[in-house]
Scaffold this active site. Sequence first.
Site, mmCIF file in Angstrom:
data_model
loop_
_atom_site.group_PDB
_atom_site.id
_atom_site.type_symbol
_atom_site.label_atom_id
_atom_site.label_comp_id
_atom_site.label_asym_id
_atom_site.label_seq_id
_atom_site.Cartn_x
_atom_site.Cartn_y
_atom_site.Cartn_z
ATOM 1 N N ASP A 31 135.314 46.000 56.008
ATOM 2 C CA ASP A 31 136.464 47.523 54.849
ATOM 3 C C ASP A 31 136.814 49.143 55.491
ATOM 4 O O ASP A 31 136.450 49.705 55.077
ATOM 5 C CB ASP A 31 135.939 47.907 53.906
ATOM 6 C CG ASP A 31 135.696 46.159 52.708
ATOM 7 O OD1 ASP A 31 136.230 45.044 53.111
ATOM 8 O OD2 ASP A 31 134.135 46.184 52.275
ATOM 9 N N GLU A 237 142.969 42.885 46.147
ATOM 10 C CA GLU A 237 142.375 44.032 46.706
ATOM 11 C C GLU A 237 142.740 44.822 47.343
ATOM 12 O O GLU A 237 143.617 44.882 48.104
ATOM 13 C CB GLU A 237 140.696 43.190 46.522
ATOM 14 C CG GLU A 237 140.703 42.605 47.574
ATOM 15 C CD GLU A 237 139.288 42.025 47.904
ATOM 16 O OE1 GLU A 237 138.491 42.071 46.825
ATOM 17 O OE2 GLU A 237 138.436 41.064 48.638
#
Length: 338
Positions: A31, A237
Amino acid sequence: MADNKDNQARVEQLKGSAISQPLVTHIYTADPSAHVFDGRIYLYPSHDIEAGIPFNDNGDHFAMEDYHVFSMDRPDGEVTDHGVALHVNDVPWAARQMWAPDVARKDGRYYLYFPAKRADGIFQIGVAVSESPTGPFTAEPAPIEGSYSIDPAVFEDGGEHYIYFGGIWGGQLQKYRDNAFDAGNEEPGDEEPALQARVARLSADMKQFAETPRAVVILDEDGKELLAGDHDRRYFEGPWMHKYRGKYYFSYSTGDTHFLCYATADNAYGPFRYQGRILTPVIGWTTHHSIVEVEGRWFLYYHDSSLSGGVTHLRSVKVTELFYDEDGRIVTLYPYGE
Ligand code: FUB
């Protein structure tokens, strides 16, 4: 979630064809939110660990406890690990699962935005402050009021900062309608409009929402909202916002179909028009990214699970150059070659 045998098979099949290598190999990282501060590139990723928690669709096996900050002098340059910048034990309101973070700078201070679960299992978003881009960061005593779900990404525009957030399934976004939680809420039906990411302008002190979060609407080629059943294109997301030639590019993961896609608008709130794919699926279930300009060239930071042999919650950050065509369309990247 994909099982590890499937991932392992893909690793074997694709061995040798990877177009970029993990940037960090001594720990697992995912991420990646990349920023350039004073000419140096800083990476704010999740720090993946093996906590021995069985796989499930809630993502409980993503049991991260802290954040490390990394920096480098060029996009794929030698990486310095600046160590632990914030640990869950130092966040008064958080109990577990320190998921994808981001950082913003204002007036010489650095603000780390991060999601974590409270003791009752509900995700909220917190902020922690430092005088240095590498931390350590000091967490505020409570989460941002009115925050929920996961994956904060902060974007500066004309002196204002906007926070984008939200993720479905384990990220709990499906439990909210009009910013209110109801445990009985689920994903909409296939023919209903898809769930959307949220965006709110931040307060001048960077520690609160300055307004009620709004939905980030993505429209299809006919000007209609993307539908919940459109799994190849709808938001799941991992939001990110960047600006290119005056246009606003909202990019995100489609989750269960594993694409990074983008949509454009003429302002930070949208509505956005769906444009296409940035990255085709990587090894591992999740795909999550950031886009950053470095000296006039553009780079995509992302992750995959190749280093761990396909273990979906043990991921590694990578980088590759990103290109636009003459109309400003992002050229689709194939992480292991076409
Ligand atoms: O790292 C945990 C979660 O996996 C992130 O919050 C999602 O975006 C996905 O990458």
